[in-house]
Design an enzyme around this catalytic site. Structure first.
Site: not given
Ligand code: I6G
Length: 687
Positions: A36, A38, A85, A116, A118, A179, A414, A437
């Site tokens: 830290d 450095e 979405s 992957e 979410k 995200e 209440c 209230c």
């Molecule tokens: O790979 C993803 C993770 C989370 C996503 C995603 C997501 O939304 C919370 N939303 C989209 C539209 C896509 N991949 C294509």
């Protein structure tokens, strides 16, 4: 004007590169190669050089992460490519059906999938122009998000400038989608600290991330432990993008952009399901909160070819995890009083960690639910938590009783103001009868100021409680007539905070009518009904003058909703309250007509869906219909324009026949949506 010696310019470049590398090692790889001290020495040297030669300061310098002044509010950003979405599947059967549709529509079976976790956070789009971070925006409604550039800049794991390896070209415009989230440990630490400072706690890591990202003062965001992980690209101008989704993630990784952890490629549905089961088994050990596994078609050309339904790409889906359940004990039961006076029983629990988050309270909903569960004080119970939903008790375990348990007795008075409590004939809930209230007023204020309503930044639970307890607010319009001199005397109210609050309150006067109607907290008027009322009447005066018949004529409004609205506007206290809002400058009418899509065969039509659709889910169909200006209602009446019937239609079909309402099929629905401009891919069978 000072000229910077070339060797100092080169040193500044070198320092930035080094700091960029050490940041990546520390924040993304969690494998620092320098101490830290450095790292701090390099930062100090850079700061000193920039202080001596301010012309060297650029927005992408690591010294510039923090320091932007607080904003007035967030500007909006139009997403050039919509941020879509994901559709959801909840079990293996639904997942197989999703994959089958991909196979059927593509005519191929040699399809690779990428999985992957979410991450449960806030979706954002991050723009790099010529390799320099230039803008960060939230997803918003997919088309318009909020400009959170200064806040995202503070996330240390995100490079502000790309330093690509020689063999990795970078397009002139690169949009990274991903995200913003908070690790569970950081979330727990943050909440512990907030508890010690007497601040309200965040309910879960997702709320903590969202609340931190939406700070008008980037300095506050900078103090929050936010992380970022990319899951896709959006704009990619000037170069061909990688041909596969895994290729995109590999590419971003090579640019030192953090990407979703443990993404993997599989060739069959069975392989994907093995991976999903693995995630299910390990989810509780993860250091971040994940609410499912995202599965995508790897081939990006095929992905695009499969198209979009409503707002969801067909080639991707989220396999949602079931809620996590844990066993704990009910210590006692509190009755919380809501804005309508409704009493809700809350089980106060022996604290239990569910998916890494401490849970101490869970809803028991109402007396009927207590009966149904047969739960007593002292019982062992199973508690469930799903993402950002309030935890709930799902079963009691009577076999674990030792005889010391006590029944849960609903109060006659209440718990806050001591007034009588009534349970009306045919209702499951008890209500405090006292309209003044303090608990009701506090909850009403919180609702009024909340994001979907008047959106008064900084006016949360703590403030409404304080102002009601001090008698500064006795009714909702008092929010607009606060005694600032008195507030100035309170602890914790520095001039800056007062100024921000006053401005936030002032800004809220100009919200669209539908928000004001929603903010009033009329029973049975949520955001959707408020929008319908605003569209239908255009002003509070016209709404207040509406007869029961007028209200019943709104598609989807039944007698309960209509009666509740009618009674609200015929209560003299409410009439007086609205008059006061008007006098205080709150907008109570739309100045321009509410925009409705004017074109297309479905614009302005009232439609009902019945039966099972084969090419889209019910939710997708409803969303697409709304997009093109149709009103989707749940029951058939003579005001219905079309009933769209899928397979095995229910009683709505017969009712439509009886009333002579036009009945159409799923093919008609798809055709009319296409004619209205919804992009349904070629793969959907044309009519
Ligand atoms: O790979 C993803 C993770 C989370 C996503 C995603 C997501 O939304 C919370 N939303 C989209 C539209 C896509 N991949 C294509």
């Amino acid at each position: 004007m000072s000229t910077v010696p070339p060797d100092l310019r080169a040193r500044v470049d070198e320092l930035r590169r080094l700091i960029h590398r050490y940041n990546y090692e520390y924040y993304v790889l969690a494998q620092p190669t320098v101490s830290d001290a450095e790292y701090d020495a390099l930062m100090l040297e850079l700061r000193q050089l920039e202080a001596r030669y301010p012309e060297l300061i650029t927005p992408d310098s690591p010294t510039q992460r923090i320091g932007a002044p607080p904003a007035e509010g967030f500007a909006t950003v139009q997403h050039e490519l919509p941020m879509l979405s994901l559709s959801n599947v909840f079990d293996e059967q639904e997942f197989r059906a999703w994959a089958e549709r991909v196979y059927r529509l593509s005519g191929r079976r040699d399809i690779e999938f990428v999985t992957e976790p979410k991450l449960d956070g806030v979706a954002v789009a991050i723009l790099y122009r010529n390799g320099v971070y230039t803008r960060g925006a939230t997803r918003g409604d997919g088309y318009t998000g909020e400009d959170v550039t200064a806040n995202i800049r503070t996330i240390r794991m995100l490079p502000l400038r790309l330093y690509p390896p020689d063999d990795v070209p970078v397009p002139a415009v690169l949009e990274v989608r991903g995200e913003v989230y908070m690790r569970i440990k950081d979330f727990n630490d943050l909440n512990r600290q907030r508890g010690e400072e007497g601040l309200p706690l965040f309910a879960n890591p997702r709320n903590a991330a969202a609340g931190s990202l939406r700070q008008l003062d980037p300095g506050i965001t900078a103090s929050r432990p936010l992380c970022f992980a990319a899951w896709d690209i959006g704009l990619f101008d000037g170069l061909p993008a990688p041909a596969t989704h895994a290729g995109v993630l590999d590419y971003l990784r090579r640019l030192s952009i953090p990407v979703v952890p443990e993404y993997a490629v599989y060739r069959t549905v069975d392989e994907v399901l093995v991976e999903v089961r693995r995630w299910l088994q390990t989810r509780e050990q993860l250091e971040y909160e994940a609410d499912g596994v995202v599965v995508k078609v790897n081939d990006r050309a095929l992905y695009d070819q499969l198209g979009v339904v409503g707002r969801e790409p067909r080639a991707a889906t989220a396999y949602k995890f079931p809620a996590i359940e844990k066993t704990t004990l009910v210590r006692h039961v509190e009755w919380s009083v809501g804005r309508t006076g409704k009493l809700t029983p809350i089980a106060i629990l022996e604290p239990v960690s569910i998916g890494g988050v401490m849970v101490e309270r869970a809803s028991l909903h109402n007396e009927d639910e207590i009966q149904r569960l047969g739960v007593m004080i002292g019982d062992a119970v199973v508690v469930q938590r799903r993402g950002d939903v309030i935890p709930k008790v799902i079963t009691a375990i009577p076999a674990r009783r030792d005889g010391d348990e006590r029944p849960i007795v609903p109060p006659d008075h209440c718990p806050v103001c001591g007034a009588h409590v009534v349970r009306l004939e045919g209702e499951v809930d008890r209500y405090c009868v006292n309209p003044s209230c303090p608990a009701r007023l506090k909850a009403q204020i919180q609702h009024f100021a909340s994001r979907g309503a008047m959106d008064i930044e900084g006016f949360g639970e703590k403030l409404s409680d304080l102002f009601v307890d001090l008698g500064l607010i006795r009714s909702l319009p008092d929010i607009y007539e606060l005694d600032w001199e008195q507030i100035r005397q309170l602890r914790g109210f520095a001039e800056k905070r007062i100024e921000n609050l006053r401005e936030a309150i002032e800004r809220s006067k100009d919200r669209p009518l539908e928000r004001f109607i929603f903010a009033l907290g009329i029973r049975h008027v949520g955001e959707r009904n408020a929008r319908l009322l605003a569209e239908h009447f255009g002003s509070i005066d016209r709404l207040a003058a509406a007869s029961l018949e007028d209200l019943l004529a709104i598609p989807g409004f039944g007698p309960t909703v209509a009666q509740s609205i009618y009674e609200f506007f015929h209560e003299p206290k409410n009439v007086e309250m609205i008059e006061r809002f008007r006098r205080l400058g709150v907008k109570v009418a739309e100045t321009a007509p509410v925009a409705r899509p004017a074109r297309g065969p479905l614009a302005g039509k009232t439609v009902v869906l019945t039966g099972k659709l084969t090419t889209l889910t019910r939710a997708q169909a409803e969303e697409a219909l709304r997009q093109v200006g149709a009103r989707v209602v749940s029951s058939v009446s003579k005001n219905t324009d079309y009933v769209f019937a899928g397979q095995d239609p229910g009683s709505k079909y017969q009712r439509a026949q009886q009333l002579g309402v036009t009945i159409l099929g799923e093919d008609d629905l798809l055709r009319m949506l296409r004619e209205s401009g919804v992009s349904l891919a070629e793969a959907v069978p044309a009519s």
